[in-house]
Design a protein around this motif. Structure first.
Motif, short mmCIF file in Angstrom:
data_model
loop_
_atom_site.label_atom_id
_atom_site.label_comp_id
_atom_site.label_asym_id
_atom_site.label_seq_id
_atom_site.Cartn_x
_atom_site.Cartn_y
_atom_site.Cartn_z
N PHE A 148 0.79 -1.35 0.01
CA PHE A 148 0.38 -0.12 0.03
C PHE A 148 0.81 1.16 0.11
O PHE A 148 0.67 2.34 -0.65
N THR A 149 1.89 1.36 0.84
CA THR A 149 2.81 2.51 0.87
C THR A 149 3.46 2.71 -0.43
O THR A 149 3.24 4.00 -0.75
N ILE A 150 4.13 1.86 -1.24
CA ILE A 150 4.52 2.09 -2.64
C ILE A 150 3.54 2.54 -3.54
O ILE A 150 3.73 3.14 -4.60
N THR A 151 2.30 1.84 -3.46
CA THR A 151 1.12 2.07 -4.18
C THR A 151 0.74 3.61 -4.34
O THR A 151 0.50 4.20 -5.28
N LEU A 152 0.70 3.98 -2.99
CA LEU A 152 0.47 5.40 -2.60
C LEU A 152 1.37 6.26 -3.07
O LEU A 152 0.94 7.41 -3.58
N ILE A 224 12.50 2.45 -0.13
CA ILE A 224 11.46 2.29 1.05
C ILE A 224 11.27 0.99 1.53
O ILE A 224 11.31 0.86 2.64
N THR A 225 11.14 -0.15 0.95
CA THR A 225 11.00 -1.47 1.36
C THR A 225 12.15 -2.52 0.82
O THR A 225 12.09 -3.60 1.45
N GLY A 226 12.73 -2.02 -0.17
CA GLY A 226 13.89 -3.12 -0.63
C GLY A 226 13.19 -4.41 -0.76
O GLY A 226 13.69 -5.46 -1.36
N LYS A 231 8.95 -10.37 0.14
CA LYS A 231 8.85 -10.16 -1.16
C LYS A 231 7.58 -9.86 -1.68
O LYS A 231 7.12 -9.70 -2.84
N SER A 232 6.86 -8.95 -0.70
CA SER A 232 5.51 -8.68 -1.18
C SER A 232 5.68 -7.33 -1.95
O SER A 232 4.62 -6.88 -2.61
N THR A 233 6.84 -6.45 -1.89
CA THR A 233 6.96 -5.36 -2.85
C THR A 233 8.05 -5.70 -3.91
O THR A 233 8.73 -4.72 -4.49
N TYR A 234 8.50 -6.89 -4.14
CA TYR A 234 9.69 -7.31 -4.87
C TYR A 234 9.17 -7.27 -6.44
O TYR A 234 8.83 -8.37 -7.16
N LEU A 235 9.18 -6.18 -6.89
CA LEU A 235 8.94 -5.96 -8.48
C LEU A 235 9.71 -6.63 -9.29
O LEU A 235 10.88 -6.65 -8.96
N LEU A 236 9.40 -6.87 -10.63
CA LEU A 236 10.39 -7.26 -11.48
C LEU A 236 11.72 -6.46 -11.83
O LEU A 236 12.83 -6.77 -11.95
#
Length: 287
Positions: A148-152, A224-226, A231-236
């Motif tokens: 949510f934080t990186i989406t915001l 922000i999250t690394g 790996k919930s924010t581990y984008l490609l």
């Protein structure tokens, strides 16, 4: 003389875009560690990606979720703000500038660091929640909250899309609204039946641009999250970076990058195909 003026752009396009583009395609079929010569392995990298790489599947899922959440929210918010700023208000130029500034600063490292402090355990957001009697939230320790934080942050960078929407709104003939008002149409009816259909070409353009940019997001999740937690924010793009510059597996990173490229291309083609049914241009006789 014309080619002479175009030469800097052509050289830059060839050296910094075309050559790396085709080089990465070749490297995706090799085992290359940046130290020794690439060794041809054929489809081995791609087979490993789609058969045994759980990290890739997790990262792909998170990336698609991130894109499908952020792009509609960002476009909706940009259109909402543009609609408000289209009115003649006092200090309207100041407000237009103020709302555009985040799109310039949002992708910077400094803003990502600031965002991390805002949502920290003792950050500004939790301080505000505590002031109204709400317990602090673990924004970075919970997978849902971290995403949510990186989406915001991504949605906060709506300025570029807003400016394009604002220009399109100002180009709509005001007589259409006057005729609708005479017929008894409400503001909402005019928006749905006049504004939105006339904005569909701009909505389509913003959709494509924002989707491509969202698939390439790197700074926010990395700073922000690394990529965590779990790996919930581990984008490609983060996975590509780790494989290329931490594990020095440039061949595997190139394969991931080309899979990402194909995904973007396929979704873009789907958007163009679907645009025939919902995008209306001036003079279009479709109802």
């Amino acid at each position: 003389m014309g080619l002479l003026y175009l030469a800097p752009y052509i050289v830059g396009l060839v050296v910094f875009t075309a050559i790396p583009f085709f080089a990465s395609l070749y490297l995706s079929f090799t085992d290359y560690d940046l130290m020794s010569a690439p060794r041809w392995t054929g489809l081995e990298n791609y087979v490993e990606l789609f058969t045994s790489d759980r990290t890739f599947r997790r990262s792909l899922y998170v990336t698609l979720l991130y894109v499908f959440i952020t792009v509609p929210l960002k476009l909706a918010f940009a259109l909402f703000i543009a609609y408000i700023l289209n009115y003649r208000l006092r200090f309207i130029n100041f407000f237009r500038t103020a709302f555009y500034v985040p799109s310039i600063l949002g992708g910077s490292i400094a803003i990502a660091v600031l965002w991390r402090y805002i949502f920290a355990t003792n950050g500004l957001v939790n301080m505000g929640l505590g002031a109204v009697g709400i317990d602090p939230v673990n924004w970075f320790g919970d997978p849902v909250n971290a995403l949510f934080t990186i989406t915001l942050l991504r949605c906060w960078q709506f300025g570029s899309a807003m400016v394009i929407f604002l220009a399109a709104l100002q180009s709509i003939d005001k007589s259409l609204y006057e005729a609708a008002a005479i017929d008894g149409a409400s503001k909402w009816t005019s928006f749905v039946h006049i504004t939105l259909p006339l904005l569909t070409p701009v909505i389509f353009f913003n959709l494509i641009m924002q989707m491509v940019q969202a698939f390439q997001e790197f700074n926010g999740p990395y700073i922000i999250t690394g990529g965590g937690p779990l790996k919930s924010t581990y984008l490609l793009p983060l996975y590509i970076y780790d494989e290329a510059f931490r594990r020095f597996d440039m061949g595997y990173a190139s394969a991931i990058a080309w899979v990402l490229f194909v995904i973007i291309m396929v979704l873009t083609l789907i958007a163009f195909w679907s645009s025939k049914k919902w995008v209306f241009y001036a003079g279009d006789k479709r109802s």
